[in-house]
Design a protein around this motif. Structure first.
Motif, mmCIF file in Angstrom:
data_model
loop_
_atom_site.group_PDB
_atom_site.id
_atom_site.type_symbol
_atom_site.label_atom_id
_atom_site.label_comp_id
_atom_site.label_asym_id
_atom_site.label_seq_id
_atom_site.Cartn_x
_atom_site.Cartn_y
_atom_site.Cartn_z
ATOM 1 N N ARG A 153 0.576 -0.996 0.039
ATOM 2 C CA ARG A 153 0.117 0.240 0.110
ATOM 3 C C ARG A 153 0.731 1.332 0.012
ATOM 4 N N PHE A 154 1.990 1.139 -0.308
ATOM 5 C CA PHE A 154 2.858 2.345 -0.222
ATOM 6 C C PHE A 154 2.719 3.264 -1.496
ATOM 7 N N LYS A 155 2.322 2.700 -2.797
ATOM 8 C CA LYS A 155 1.811 3.459 -3.879
ATOM 9 C C LYS A 155 0.575 4.162 -3.225
ATOM 10 N N HIS A 156 -0.323 3.483 -2.630
ATOM 11 C CA HIS A 156 -1.563 4.264 -2.282
ATOM 12 C C HIS A 156 -1.209 5.444 -1.332
ATOM 13 N N VAL A 157 -0.353 5.391 -0.636
ATOM 14 C CA VAL A 157 -0.022 6.664 0.239
ATOM 15 C C VAL A 157 0.917 7.773 -0.773
ATOM 16 N N ASN A 158 1.351 7.475 -1.769
ATOM 17 C CA ASN A 158 2.095 8.530 -2.615
ATOM 18 C C ASN A 158 1.109 9.090 -3.134
ATOM 19 N N ASP A 159 0.028 8.299 -3.821
ATOM 20 C CA ASP A 159 -1.196 8.799 -4.646
ATOM 21 C C ASP A 159 -1.796 9.622 -3.790
ATOM 22 N N SER A 160 -2.200 9.233 -2.647
ATOM 23 C CA SER A 160 -3.286 9.871 -1.978
ATOM 24 C C SER A 160 -2.674 11.099 -0.890
ATOM 25 N N PHE A 161 -1.567 10.971 -0.602
ATOM 26 C CA PHE A 161 -0.862 12.180 0.325
ATOM 27 C C PHE A 161 0.030 12.872 -0.275
ATOM 28 N N GLY A 162 0.922 12.395 -1.514
ATOM 29 C CA GLY A 162 1.931 13.016 -2.135
ATOM 30 C C GLY A 162 3.244 12.310 -1.889
#
Length: 335
Positions: free
Chosen positions: A255-264
């Protein structure tokens, strides 16, 4: 070969550092003077012997002997004892000059020999010694003139005394210039050494910076892929040859990609830093943790086949990573 022998003779067999340049020049000047005087006196001795001139022969033989003894003594004593030798042999040579002049008051070469003495004394010692020698010589000449020669005083001074003082002044000026150049050379060497040290320090810093860039991750300060490969290769080449065992743990964050996509990406970077610090705090001692790139980490553990301990480490890593991560007002979860 011949050049090396000459260099060795002029330096009396001593070696000198850059800081001892002045002392080295003193040795060269003193040995050149001694060699010139010794061989001149030797040739003169042979000439006087062939002409049955026993009066001059005795003095010149003693002078030749003193010259060669001086060259020999400069080789066997400490190189920092040169001034002591110069004082010692200068005194003997002056006494010999005055003795020769007393025996043969009409000898014209006496002023030339005193000039030789002055040149070497000024170059090797200091101006005060040269002035002292000149004063002693003047007093001695006046005494000889009054009691033995009875020359016209002005004529006597012009022929015998004035040349000595002229040479004294010229050599003093040369010696002063020489010492000025020595001082400037030393200052230049000091400045050059400082610049070399500064440049060396800059090069070392640049080299260290380049090494860090090439082997460490700029975000987490962990070893990068290049460093991981080198460490792994070393363990394969050495540990396995010695029948040792080690573990390779590949850690990939979910879920690291999700963190980048959601919060920058800035939040994602901070998350990676926090995870890296957590891992460093729980991994076994002497293990090796590096960032392989992105959200991937690699851990190398030397456990000598203790699989249970490795399993405990894996569970601890999973638990640590799954703990919530607080970044500003956001609570993030990865696995």
């Amino acid at each position: 070969m011949a050049s090396a022998i000459i260099q060795n003779i002029l330096r009396s067999g001593h070696t000198f550092t850059i800081d001892e340049f002045e002392l080295e020049m003193k040795y060269i000047v003193s040995n050149m003077a001694l060699l010139a005087v010794s061989f001149t006196l030797l040739l003169s001795s042979i000439t006087f012997y062939l002409n049955n001139n026993i009066v001059h022969l005795e003095t010149y033989i003693i002078g030749t002997f003193l010259g060669f003894i001086g060259i020999y003594m400069a080789r066997i004593v400490s190189k920092n004892s040169l001034n002591m030798l110069v004082y010692f042999f200068s005194t003997f040579f002056l006494i010999l000059l005055f003795y020769a002049y007393y025996q043969s008051p009409n000898i014209e070469a006496i002023s030339a020999w005193v000039i030789v003495q002055l040149i070497t004394s000024l170059m090797l010692l200091n101006a005060s010694i040269g002035i002292l020698i000149s004063l002693i010589f003047t007093v001695f000449l006046i005494w000889v003139n009054i009691h033995i020669l009875n020359y016209e005083l002005i004529h006597y001074i012009l022929i015998k005394v004035i040349p000595v003082y002229l040479v004294l002044i010229l050599v003093y000026l040369f010696e002063k210039k020489f010492r000025y150049l020595i001082t400037e050379l030393k200052n230049s060497n000091i400045l050059l050494e400082e610049k070399v040290r500064e440049r060396t320090s800059e090069v070392e810093n640049e080299k260290e910076a380049l090494y860090i860039q090439a082997h460490y991750d700029f975000l987490t300060n962990l070893p990068n892929r290049n460093m991981i490969y080198k460490k792994l290769k070393k363990m394969v080449d050495t540990d396995l040859d010695m029948s040792k065992k080690f573990a390779i743990l590949f850690i990939d964050l979910d879920r690291f990609k999700h963190v980048n996509d959601s919060f920058g990406h800035s939040t994602g970077d901070e998350l990676l830093q926090i995870i890296a610090n957590r891992l460093l705090n729980i991994i076994p001692k002497k293990s090796f943790l590096g960032r392989n790139g992105g959200d991937e980490f690699i851990l190398l553990i030397d456990k000598k086949g203790q699989k249970d301990n490795i399993r405990k480490t894996i569970k601890s890593i999973i638990k640590t990573i799954e703990s919530a991560v607080q970044i500003e007002d956001k609570k993030l979860y990865v696995s």
